[in-house]
Design an enzyme around this catalytic site. Structure first.
Site, PDB file in Angstrom:
ATOM      1  N   GLU A 140       9.424  14.964  16.270  1.00 15.90           N
ATOM      2  CA  GLU A 140       9.793  14.810  15.060  1.00 15.90           C
ATOM      3  C   GLU A 140       9.000  15.892  14.259  1.00 15.90           C
ATOM      4  O   GLU A 140       7.702  15.834  14.340  1.00 15.90           O
ATOM      5  CB  GLU A 140       9.465  13.473  14.446  1.00 15.90           C
ATOM      6  CG  GLU A 140       9.966  13.234  12.824  1.00 15.90           C
ATOM      7  CD  GLU A 140       9.615  11.920  12.570  1.00 15.90           C
ATOM      8  OE1 GLU A 140       8.919  11.318  12.431  1.00 15.90           O
ATOM      9  OE2 GLU A 140      10.829  11.203  11.964  1.00 15.90           O
ATOM     10  N   CYS A 148      13.318  10.418   7.837  1.00 15.33           N
ATOM     11  CA  CYS A 148      13.241   9.834   9.121  1.00 15.33           C
ATOM     12  C   CYS A 148      14.587   9.997   9.879  1.00 15.33           C
ATOM     13  O   CYS A 148      14.690   9.990  11.065  1.00 15.33           O
ATOM     14  CB  CYS A 148      12.601   8.610   9.132  1.00 15.33           C
ATOM     15  SG  CYS A 148      13.354   7.541   7.847  1.00 15.33           S
ATOM     16  N   GLU A 154       9.921   0.859  10.871  1.00 14.41           N
ATOM     17  CA  GLU A 154      10.758   1.906  10.607  1.00 14.41           C
ATOM     18  C   GLU A 154       9.878   3.038  10.886  1.00 14.41           C
ATOM     19  O   GLU A 154       9.277   3.484  10.225  1.00 14.41           O
ATOM     20  CB  GLU A 154      11.397   1.934   9.099  1.00 14.41           C
ATOM     21  CG  GLU A 154      12.160   0.625   8.658  1.00 14.41           C
ATOM     22  CD  GLU A 154      13.165   0.640   9.279  1.00 14.41           C
ATOM     23  OE1 GLU A 154      13.722   1.444  10.111  1.00 14.41           O
ATOM     24  OE2 GLU A 154      13.873  -0.497   9.291  1.00 14.41           O
ATOM     25  N   LYS A 213       0.733  -1.122  -0.102  1.00 16.35           N
ATOM     26  CA  LYS A 213       0.126   0.077  -0.016  1.00 16.35           C
ATOM     27  C   LYS A 213       0.874   1.295  -0.076  1.00 16.35           C
ATOM     28  O   LYS A 213       1.419   1.724   0.992  1.00 16.35           O
ATOM     29  CB  LYS A 213      -0.963   0.100   1.288  1.00 16.35           C
ATOM     30  CG  LYS A 213      -1.716   1.152   1.121  1.00 16.35           C
ATOM     31  CD  LYS A 213      -2.649   1.597   2.376  1.00 16.35           C
ATOM     32  CE  LYS A 213      -1.949   2.465   3.225  1.00 16.35           C
ATOM     33  NZ  LYS A 213      -1.748   3.733   2.584  1.00 16.35           N
TER      34      LYS A 213
HETATM   35  P1  NAI Z   1       1.677   8.114   8.891  1.00 15.41           P
HETATM   36  O1  NAI Z   1       2.482   7.245   9.633  1.00 15.41           O
HETATM   37  O2  NAI Z   1       0.065   8.138   9.172  1.00 15.41           O
HETATM   38  O3  NAI Z   1       1.449   7.360   7.021  1.00 15.41           O
HETATM   39  C1  NAI Z   1       2.301   6.346   6.852  1.00 15.41           C
HETATM   40  C2  NAI Z   1       1.743   5.362   6.054  1.00 15.41           C
HETATM   41  O4  NAI Z   1       0.808   4.637   7.038  1.00 15.41           O
HETATM   42  C3  NAI Z   1       0.674   5.527   4.812  1.00 15.41           C
HETATM   43  O5  NAI Z   1       0.817   4.867   4.055  1.00 15.41           O
HETATM   44  C4  NAI Z   1      -0.743   5.784   5.730  1.00 15.41           C
HETATM   45  O6  NAI Z   1      -1.760   5.478   4.788  1.00 15.41           O
HETATM   46  C5  NAI Z   1      -0.438   4.575   6.568  1.00 15.41           C
HETATM   47  N1  NAI Z   1      -1.494   4.509   7.734  1.00 15.41           N
HETATM   48  C6  NAI Z   1      -2.013   5.623   8.413  1.00 15.41           C
HETATM   49  N2  NAI Z   1      -2.671   5.195   9.216  1.00 15.41           N
HETATM   50  C7  NAI Z   1      -2.629   3.988   9.243  1.00 15.41           C
HETATM   51  C8  NAI Z   1      -3.327   2.673  10.120  1.00 15.41           C
HETATM   52  N3  NAI Z   1      -4.343   3.144  11.003  1.00 15.41           N
HETATM   53  N4  NAI Z   1      -3.289   1.543   9.625  1.00 15.41           N
HETATM   54  C9  NAI Z   1      -2.368   1.304   8.733  1.00 15.41           C
HETATM   55  N5  NAI Z   1      -1.923   2.093   8.013  1.00 15.41           N
HETATM   56  C10 NAI Z   1      -2.008   3.433   8.227  1.00 15.41           C
HETATM   57  O7  NAI Z   1       2.129   9.303   8.503  1.00 15.41           O
HETATM   58  P2  NAI Z   1       1.588  10.821   8.113  1.00 15.41           P
HETATM   59  O8  NAI Z   1       0.360  11.056   8.894  1.00 15.41           O
HETATM   60  O9  NAI Z   1       1.524  10.926   6.723  1.00 15.41           O
HETATM   61  O10 NAI Z   1       2.782  11.786   8.616  1.00 15.41           O
HETATM   62  C11 NAI Z   1       2.639  12.285  10.041  1.00 15.41           C
HETATM   63  C12 NAI Z   1       4.019  12.223  10.653  1.00 15.41           C
HETATM   64  O11 NAI Z   1       4.733  10.941  10.585  1.00 15.41           O
HETATM   65  C13 NAI Z   1       5.252  12.861   9.927  1.00 15.41           C
HETATM   66  O12 NAI Z   1       5.112  14.403  10.125  1.00 15.41           O
HETATM   67  C14 NAI Z   1       6.333  12.378  10.325  1.00 15.41           C
HETATM   68  O13 NAI Z   1       6.746  12.891  11.647  1.00 15.41           O
HETATM   69  C15 NAI Z   1       6.096  10.895  10.517  1.00 15.41           C
HETATM   70  N6  NAI Z   1       6.520  10.219   9.026  1.00 15.41           N
HETATM   71  C16 NAI Z   1       7.607   9.337   9.389  1.00 15.41           C
HETATM   72  C17 NAI Z   1       8.022   8.714   8.324  1.00 15.41           C
HETATM   73  C18 NAI Z   1       9.328   7.845   8.448  1.00 15.41           C
HETATM   74  O14 NAI Z   1       9.984   7.808   7.134  1.00 15.41           O
HETATM   75  N7  NAI Z   1       9.788   7.370   9.314  1.00 15.41           N
HETATM   76  C19 NAI Z   1       7.482   8.737   6.992  1.00 15.41           C
HETATM   77  C20 NAI Z   1       6.293   9.691   7.064  1.00 15.41           C
HETATM   78  C21 NAI Z   1       5.633   9.976   8.025  1.00 15.41           C
END
Ligand code: NAI
Ligand code: MG
Length: 496
Positions: free
Chosen positions: A399, A298, A264, A189
């Site tokens: 973060e 990240c 991660e 996904k």
């Molecule tokens: P997120 O963690 O919500 O999104 C990442 C992925 O998880 C997306 O594909 C999303 O559709 C999916 N996702 C969201 N809720 C889910 C659930 N309940 N069950 C399964 N999958 C789910 O991140 P978001 O809201 O886009 O960004 C928020 C913060 O997260 C950012 O400001 C940053 O701090 C952090 N982040 C960290 C990343 C990293 O590489 N470690 C990458 C993206 C965001």
């Protein structure tokens, strides 16, 4: 706007964007289309089908059947390797198209998309293409008489892979390659914010000749499609990259069916600059650490700790370099920093800046206002350097995931290490020093999955990557990542 795009990208955008299930592009059964935005303009560039629970069930079922009954199961390791090689070759052929897709969907400067996102995606595919023929079990010298004992390394099952928006193609290649090398089948996904490159990759996966159902791609939102993958009983492993908040809920949900999990998650990584460091080199290291991918990274070195004697001087040189960034649309010549991914992310990031200012922080450059010369409908944030904040301030502890770095002084090694360790995260850390003893002492104490000495931010397909503390669980990349997609079967055979 559309006329700026290459013919290939225009043709791709004009195609219907469906779900890849069982080797076919199918419409979504129960959800709305998702608008795809160019974050540099805020404009909708196309729409994609969004998967719901029913679509995820079809995709998981296809992946399960492909694993149990299809040609994938019977395929030799050599043929699996060849498929991965063929896919790498197709990605290389379409490198420019992928770079452009990342530029317009994720807001990346084209040069960065080309030299990092696409190049490293290729490296992951190529590296893991070498692995299928090297995965082997052992024979074991057990104390039991009259038996032969061996181990087999078998695919863990259907892998659910949920990836973020900051490196869309790279994360897809990073997650798919080890899973396929290990012989798993996959439901991937992509983020709802950046589905395009994964869909294009899906077309090339079909072209490469992967059997139907081996790779299924289901764009959709986290709460709908993501949660459905995590809850599905036929999914045996979850690989997730994203926020610590979502990662935590995924680990809890996956425990219900004892899925294997690699996570991660976030980071708040420190870079420690000692007074004996090569200062101009450390300035460049700090710059790349904090601002690569507009800080949406990240392992971003978002906490810059500089030894007190050189603090002001270092910050002056550093700030001068920060003002060199050229913000703009990724397809424009000379642009070195793109926008953030969404209005929401921009507002989160500027919220941290405003809150820090309100509580007395000093901004050395940057700020929460819209950067001059950028499209006000885009999601741009000025590269920002903040100082004079307490160690427990949100901007130091949380973060931010944008072009914002907090610079703070430290006194000595012990103080530097204490401050470095003082967050819940432990993804990466860096140290700049000319003293080899100090480099080794500090390295040995940093609680971080990747530690950099006089450099920062590298990753490589051969080098394990992951977090200490709340930055994650398990390791990806390198040989270790294969373990995350394999089970060990111990076989006892009577010799009588
Ligand atoms: P997120 O963690 O919500 O999104 C990442 C992925 O998880 C997306 O594909 C999303 O559709 C999916 N996702 C969201 N809720 C889910 C659930 N309940 N069950 C399964 N999958 C789910 O991140 P978001 O809201 O886009 O960004 C928020 C913060 O997260 C950012 O400001 C940053 O701090 C952090 N982040 C960290 C990343 C990293 O590489 N470690 C990458 C993206 C965001
Ligand atoms: Mg987008």
């Amino acid at each position: 706007m559309a006329t700026r795009y290459s013919e290939q990208v225009q043709a791709f955008l004009a195609r219907p964007h469906r779900l890849l299930v069982n080797g076919e592009w199918v419409p979504s059964s129960d959800t709305e289309e998702i608008p795809v935005l160019d974050p540099a303009t805020g404009q909708i560039i196309t729409r994609v089908a969004g998967a719901g629970a029913r679509d995820v069930d079809l995709a998981v079922t296809a992946a399960h059947e492909a694993l149990e009954d299809g040609p994938w199961r019977r395929m030799s390791a050599r043929d699996r390797a060849r498929l991965l090689q063929r896919l790498a070759g197709l990605v290389a052929e379409h490198a420019e198209e992928f770079a452009e897709l990342e530029a317009i969907d994720a807001g990346k400067p084209l040069v960065a998309a080309r030299s990092f996102d696409v190049e490293f995606s290729l490296r992951h595919l190529e590296y893991y293409a070498g692995w299928p023929t090297k995965i082997a079990g052992q024979t074991l010298p057990v104390a039991v008489p009259g038996v032969a004992v061996r181990t087999e390394r078998v695919p863990v099952g259907v892998a659910g892979q949920i990836i973020p928006w900051n490196f869309p193609l790279l994360m897809a290649a990073w997650k798919l390659s080890p899973a396929l090398a290990a012989g798993c089948t996959v439901v991937l996904k992509p983020s709802e914010l950046t589905p395009l490159s994964a869909l294009r990759l899906g077309e090339l996966i079909c072209e490469a000749g992967f059997p139907p159902g081996v790779v299924n791609i289901v764009p959709g939102t986290g709460p709908l499609a993501g949660a459905a993958i995590v809850e599905h009983p036929l999914v045996r492993k979850i690989a997730f990259t994203g926020s610590t908040a979502v990662g935590t809920s995924i680990a809890a949900a996956a425990a219900q069916t004892m899925k294997r999990v690699t996570l991660e998650l976030g980071g708040k990584s420190p870079l420690l600059v000692f007074d004996d460091a090569d200062q101009p080199a450390a300035v460049e290291t700090a710059l790349a650490a904090a601002f690569a991918n507009a800080g949406q990274n990240c392992s971003a070195g978002s906490r810059l700790y500089v030894q007190e004697g050189v603090f002001e001087e270092f910050l002056t040189a550093f700030t001068a370099r920060v003002t060199d960034f050229q913000l703009g649309h990724g397809l424009d010549e000379g642009v070195t920093m793109g926008p953030l991914i969404s209005a929401r992310q921009r507002d989160r990031v500027t919220g941290y800046i405003t809150a820090a200012e309100r509580s007395g922080a000093r901004l050395l450059t940057g700020g929460a206002d819209t950067p001059a010369g950028t499209d006000p409908a885009g999601f741009f944030v000025r590269p920002t350097v903040v100082t004079d904040v307490p160690q427990d301030a949100p901007i130091v502890q949380q973060e931010v995931f944008g072009p914002v770095v907090v610079a703070l002084p430290f006194t000595d090694e012990a103080d530097a290490l204490a401050k470095a360790d003082d967050t819940v995260y432990g993804l990466a850390a860096g140290v700049c020093t000319r003293d080899i003893g100090r480099a080794n002492r500090v390295t040995a104490r940093l609680r971080a999955g990747s530690v950099y000495v006089n450099t920062y931010g590298h990753s490589d397909a051969a080098a394990p990557y992951g977090g200490f503390k709340q930055s994650g669980l398990g390791r990806e990349l390198g040989a270790e990542n294969l373990d995350a997609y394999l089970e060990t079967r111990t076989v006892w055979t009577s010799l009588s």
